[in-house]
Design an enzyme around this catalytic site. Structure first.
Site, PDB file in Angstrom:
ATOM      1  N   HIS A 609       0.836  -1.126   0.061  1.00  0.00           N
ATOM      2  CA  HIS A 609      -0.514  -0.066  -0.224  1.00  0.00           C
ATOM      3  C   HIS A 609       1.239   1.403   0.220  1.00  0.00           C
ATOM      4  CE1 HIS A 609       1.875   0.009   4.101  1.00  0.00           C
ATOM      5  NE2 HIS A 609       0.992   0.818   4.516  1.00  0.00           N
ATOM      6  N   ASP A 611       0.850   5.461   1.493  1.00  0.00           N
ATOM      7  CA  ASP A 611       0.082   5.680   3.150  1.00  0.00           C
ATOM      8  C   ASP A 611      -0.462   7.179   2.783  1.00  0.00           C
ATOM      9  OD1 ASP A 611       1.298   3.921   4.045  1.00  0.00           O
ATOM     10  OD2 ASP A 611       2.893   4.908   4.883  1.00  0.00           O
ATOM     11  N   HIS A 681       4.778  -0.099  -0.303  1.00  0.00           N
ATOM     12  CA  HIS A 681       5.419  -0.992   0.510  1.00  0.00           C
ATOM     13  C   HIS A 681       4.500  -2.087   1.597  1.00  0.00           C
ATOM     14  CE1 HIS A 681       4.109   2.460   3.406  1.00  0.00           C
ATOM     15  NE2 HIS A 681       4.052   1.258   4.311  1.00  0.00           N
ATOM     16  N   ARG A 691       6.605  -9.327  16.356  1.00  0.00           N
ATOM     17  CA  ARG A 691       7.095  -8.549  15.856  1.00  0.00           C
ATOM     18  C   ARG A 691       6.780  -6.952  16.552  1.00  0.00           C
ATOM     19  NH1 ARG A 691       5.956  -4.957  11.889  1.00  0.00           N
ATOM     20  NH2 ARG A 691       7.586  -4.553  10.598  1.00  0.00           N
TER      21      ARG A 691
END
Length: 758
Positions: A609, A611, A681, A691
C-alpha cells in the site's frame, strides 16, 4: 443463479476429484471452436474474486487455450492464403513504367489481390474459429500483456491451492515464476510448496510450452563448450530453424485485428487518419512496426526484460564455428550426450569434412549479410575458402537467412520513408541496419543519442549528512542506507536511535499493556490484515492513561513520547529541513505469529500500500483522495526487536509486485520515507515470534497534528493524585479496522478516516 448456470458447462469439463490431470493444459473441449479469450479471462477473474475456485480454474484454463488456438489458426490461415492462386500481391511497377501505366495496371491488381487475400483469410478464420473468425476473438493490448506476463497462472495457482490440488498449484506457480523471477511473493510461495508433503518434485514444471529454440540452443552451446562440435551441430541447426519459425508465427499475429485496433487508437490521439490511402498507410505502418519487433520478442526468454543480443547473427556465428570444427564420417549417427540436457534424440546428420567447410562458408556468408564489414567473419571466410582450395561458384549465404534479410530491409526502407515523409515513428530494434537506409536527419539524431554521457541524466545527489547531524546532536545515529542504495527516492535507513535498554523498556510497555487484558482493551486480537497473526497496539495517550492508572510503568510511557519526538526531529532534519513536520499519528504495534497456522501460509503480514493515497497496482496510479490519509507526508518505522522470523518491510514498484528493496528489523533501526506513490511498501509474514515496532506518520499540515500526543504529555506531567481522585477515564481502546472503524476527527470537522498500522 445466472452466474452458476453460466459456469456450469465449464464445470462439467473439469476432471472429477482425484482423477489425474494431464501433464499440461490439454484441450477441455476438443473440436469445439475457441471462445473469446478476453471474455473468458474477465469471467475467470470475477469467479476468482467471488471465491468460486472451480469455475475460476475452468474459465482461466479455457482462456489460455482459446488464445493459443487463435494464434495457431492465424499462422495456418496466413500461410495457406498466401499460397492461394490470385491472392499473391503484384510486384510494384518498375522505374521504366510510365505513371499512367502504373496507375492504370498496378493499382487494380493490388486491390484485387488484397480483396482475394481478405476473402481467403475470412473464410479460413470462420472454419477454424467459428462465425466471425479472428475479429470475434480480438484480444486487446492490455490482455496481451497480461498473457505475456503469464498472469493467469498466478490466479490459477491460488485457485488450485484452495481446491487442494497441490500438484497443479505448484505447477502453475512455477509457470508464473519462470516469467516473473523478481516476483518475491511467488518466490515465497514456491518455497512453501516445496516444503509441503503432498507436492512432488516433478510438480514444478512449466505448463507453457517454452520456445524450443532456447533448449536446443542452450544444449548446443553446452556441447560446443565441451568441444563436441559434431554433437552440437544438430541442436544449433534446430535452434535456428525454430527461431525462424517462431518469428514467422509472430509476424502472422501482426496482421490480426489487434494491430488495427492499435492503429485506430493512435489515430484518435493524433486526429483523423485522412482518406482511404492515409488509413491504409497507417495500418500498414503499424503492421510493419510489429513485424520488426518479432525478432526481439522471439529472442526474449521468459522472465527477461531484454532479448538475447544479436539473436540471429550470434546463432550463425556458432554454426559456422561448429561446422569448421566438426570432423566425422558420412552417415555417422547422432545420439544423446551425457553432459547435455535431455531433449530426446538429436536429428541424424551426415556430412563429410569438406561438406562441413561448405556449410561453414554458407553460415559465415550469412553473418556478412548482417555485418558486411565484420573482420572476424571475413577472416574466417578467407580461412575456409583457403582450406576448400578450388573455387565453388555455387556457394553462397543460406537461402532462409537471405530471404529474411532482404524482407526485413524492404520493410525498414518503407518504415523510414514513413518516418521522413509521413511523420510516423519507428524505433529500429536491430543494430545491423545499414546506415544508408536511415534518413540523414535521423542519423544525426541517433548519433547524438549514442554520444550522450550517462551523467547527463543523473538523479539528484543525496543530502549531505552534516545538515542533520548538526541539528540533532544524536550521538551514535548513523545513515545505513540512503535512497540510492534502497533503489528508490526519499527513503533512508538509520541505526542507533535506541539503545538495547530503551528497546527493552518499550517492549515491556507493550507487553504490560497487552497482558492487562480487559482493563486496557489491548488484549491480543487477530490482525486486521491477516488471520494468521495476533495484533496488539498502543497509542501515546492510552499509554499515558495506563501509566497514571498504575497498569504500566510510567518510564515506558514517558520514553514512548520522547522517542516519537526524536524520530520526528530526525525525519524533519533529513527530509524537510526548511519546512516543519508535525507528528500525525504514533502507534506502538506488535504482531505475533499464531502457532499451528504458519505451515501453508500464503499471505503477507501487511499488503502492499501507500500511506497517503489509494494505490491501483493495475495502472500504477495512486489516488490521493479519501479513504486515504491524504495529509500524511512522511512515514517512519522504528524497530524494537529482531527475535522473530519474517516481518521485513519491503518496497515495491507501483505495480505492487516488483520488490525493489527490503529492510531487516533490528533494535533502534528507523526506516523513514515519503508517504506517496513513490514508496509503495508492505510487510512479509511474521511466521514465528512477536514483531514490535513504533509506527509514526508526519505531516506538514499543523491542523492534522496529533492532539493525543499533547494530551499524553500533559497527563504525564500532572502531579500524582490520591488514589481514586481524578482517575483518567478508561475509554475502550480502539479496535482493529476489521472489527470497528476507528474514527479520527479534527476540530475543523474533517471526515472520519480509518487508521492503518505498518
Amino acid at each position: 443463479m445466472f452466474r452458476l448456470l453460466q459456469w456450469l458447462p465449464l464445470l462439467l469439463l473439469l476432471p472429477p476429484p482425484g482423477s489425474p490431470e494431464p501433464p499440461g493444459l490439454a484441450p477441455l473441449s476438443a473440436g469445439a471452436p475457441p471462445q473469446a479469450p478476453d471474455l473468458l479471462y474477465a469471467d475467470g477473474l470475477r469467479a476468482y474474486a467471488a471465491g468460486a475456485w472451480a469455475p475460476a480454474v475452468a474459465l482461466l484454463r479455457e482462456a489460455l487455450r482459446s488464445r493459443a488456438a487463435l494464434g495457431r489458426a492465424r499462422l495456418d490461415c496466413g500461410a495457406r492464403c498466401a499460397a492461394e492462386p490470385g491472392a499473391a500481391l503484384p510486384a510494384s511497377p518498375g522505374p521504366d513504367s510510365g505513371p499512367g501505366a502504373a496507375r492504370g495496371a498496378w493499382e487494380p491488381l493490388l486491390l484485387r489481390a488484397a480483396l482475394r487475400r481478405a476473402e481467403c483469410l475470412t473464410q479460413c478464420g470462420a472454419r477454424r474459429l467459428g462465425p466471425g473468425g479472428a475479429a470475434r476473438l480480438r484480444v486487446g493490448s492490455a490482455l496481451q500483456d497480461a498473457f505475456r506476463r503469464r498472469e493467469p497462472y498466478n490466479y490459477l495457482q491460488r485457485a488450485y491451492y484452495q481446491l487442494k490440488k497441490l500438484d497443479l498449484a505448484a505447477a502453475t506457480a512455477h509457470t508464473f515464476f519462470v516469467a516473473n523471477p523478481t516476483h518475491l511473493q511467488m518466490r515465497e510461495d514456491m518455497a512453501k510448496y516445496r516444503r509441503m508433503s503432498g507436492v512432488r518434485p516433478q510438480s514444478f514444471r512449466d505448463l507453457e510450452t517454452p520456445p524450443y529454440w532456447q533448449a536446443a540452443y542452450d544444449t548446443g552451446l553446452e556441447l560446443l563448450g565441451h568441444q563436441e562440435a559434431a554433437l552440437a551441430l544438430p541442436w544449433l541447426e534446430e535452434a535456428l530453424q525454430e527461431s525462424l519459425a517462431q518469428v514467422e508465427s509472430c509476424r502472422a499475429g501482426c496482421e490480426g485485428p489487434e494491430e488495427q485496433q492499435k492503429a485506430e487508437e493512435e489515430a484518435e490521439g493524433t486526429g483523423s487518419p485522412g482518406g482511404l490511402y492515409e488509413a491504409i498507410a497507417g495500418h500498414w505502418i503499424g503492421v510493419l512496426r510489429c513485424r520488426q519487433r518479432c525478432v526481439g520478442d522471439t529472442a526474449t526468454r521468459p522472465g527477461r526484460s531484454l532479448p538475447v543480443p544479436d539473436f540471429l547473427p550470434s546463432q550463425l556465428r556458432r554454426l559456422h564455428e561448429a561446422h569448421a570444427q566438426g570432423q566425422w564420417g558420412k552417415g555417422e549417427p547422432w545420439g544423446d550426450h551425457s553432459g547435455a540436457r535431455s531433449l530426446g534424440p538429436a536429428p541424424r546428420y551426415s556430412l563429410s569434412p569438406v561438406g562441413n567447410l561448405s556449410q561453414a562458408v554458407e553460415n559465415v556468408l550469412s553473418v556478412l549479410l548482417f555485418y558486411p564489414e565484420d573482420e572476424a567473419a571475413r577472416k574466417a571466410l578467407d580461412q575456409y575458402q583457403a582450406q576448400l582450395g578450388e573455387p565453388r561458384p555455387g556457394l553462397g549465404p543460406r537461402e532462409d537467412i537471405q530471404r529474411f534479410v532482404l524482407r526485413s530491409l524492404g520493410e525498414k526502407r518503407q518504415l523510414y520513408y514513413a518516418v521522413e515523409h509521413l511523420g510516423a515513428s519507428f524505433k529500429d530494434p536491430d543494430p545491423w541496419t545499414p546506415a544508408a537506409f536511415i534518413p540523414e536527419a535521423l542519423r544525426e539524431k541517433l548519433r547524438e543519442d549514442r554520444e550522450k554521457t550517462p551523467w547527463d541524466h543523473e538523479p539528484p545527489q543525496p543530502k549531505p549528512l552534516t545538515h542533520w547531524k548538526d541539528v540533532l546532536l544524536l550521538e551514535g545515529v548513523t545513515l545505513t542506507q540512503d535512497a540510492r542504495q534502497l533503489n528508490g527516492s526519499e527513503r533512508a535507513v538509520l541505526d542507533g536511535l535506541l539503545t538495547p535498554a530503551e528497546c527493552g523498556v518499550l517492549l515491556q510497555l507493550a507487553k504490560d499493556a497487552a497482558e492487562s487484558g480487559a482493563r486496557s482493551g489491548y488484549q491480543g486480537r487477530r490482525s486486521p490484515h491477516t488471520p494468521h497473526e495476533r495484533f496488539e497496539g498502543l497509542t501515546v495517550l492510552k499509554a499515558a492513561q495506563l501509566a497514571r492508572a498504575g497498569v504500566v510503568g510510567s518510564q515506558g510511557a514517558q520514553l514512548l513520547l520522547e522517542v516519537s519526538e526524536r524520530v520526528r526531529s530526525l525525519t524533519q532534519a533529513y527530509f524537510s529541513p526548511d519546512r516543519p513536520l508535525h507528528l500525525s499519528f504514533t502507534h506502538l504495534v506488535c504482531r505475533s505469529a499464531i502457532e499451528g497456522e504458519q505451515a501453508q501460509r500464503m499471505d503477507l503480514s501487511h499488503p502492499v500500500h501507500a500511506d497517503n493515497c489509494v494505490l491501483d497496482p493495475d495502472t500504477g496510479e495512486c489516488w490521493r483522495e479519501p479513504p486515504a490519509y491524504t495529509y500524511r507526508d512522511y512515514s517512519g518505522l522504528l524497530y524494537l526487536n529482531d527475535d522473530f522470523q519474517g516481518g521485513h518491510l519491503f518496497f515495491t514498484e507501483p505495480n505492487a509486485l516488483t520488490v525493489t528493496a527490503q529492510v531487516r528489523p533490528r533494535c533502534g533501526r528507523l526506516v523513514a520515507f515519503s508517504s506517496g506513490v513513490e514508496n509503495p511498501h508492505g510487510v512479509w509474514a511474521v511466521t514465528r515470534g512477536r514483531r514490535c515496532s513504533l509506527a509514526l506518520w508526519h505531516t506538514w499540515a499543523p491542523e492534522h497534528g496529533e492532539q493525543e500526543w499533547t494530551e499524553a504529555k500533559e497527563l504525564l506531567q500532572e502531579p500524582e493524585k490520591e488514589e481514586g481522585e481524578g482517575m483518567p477515564s478508561r475509554d475502550p481502546a480502539p479496535e482493529p479496522p476489521s472489527h470497528r472503524l476507528q474514527r479520527v476527527q479534527d476540530k475543523a470537522g474533517k471526515p472520519p478516516r480509518v487508521r492503518e498500522e505498518l
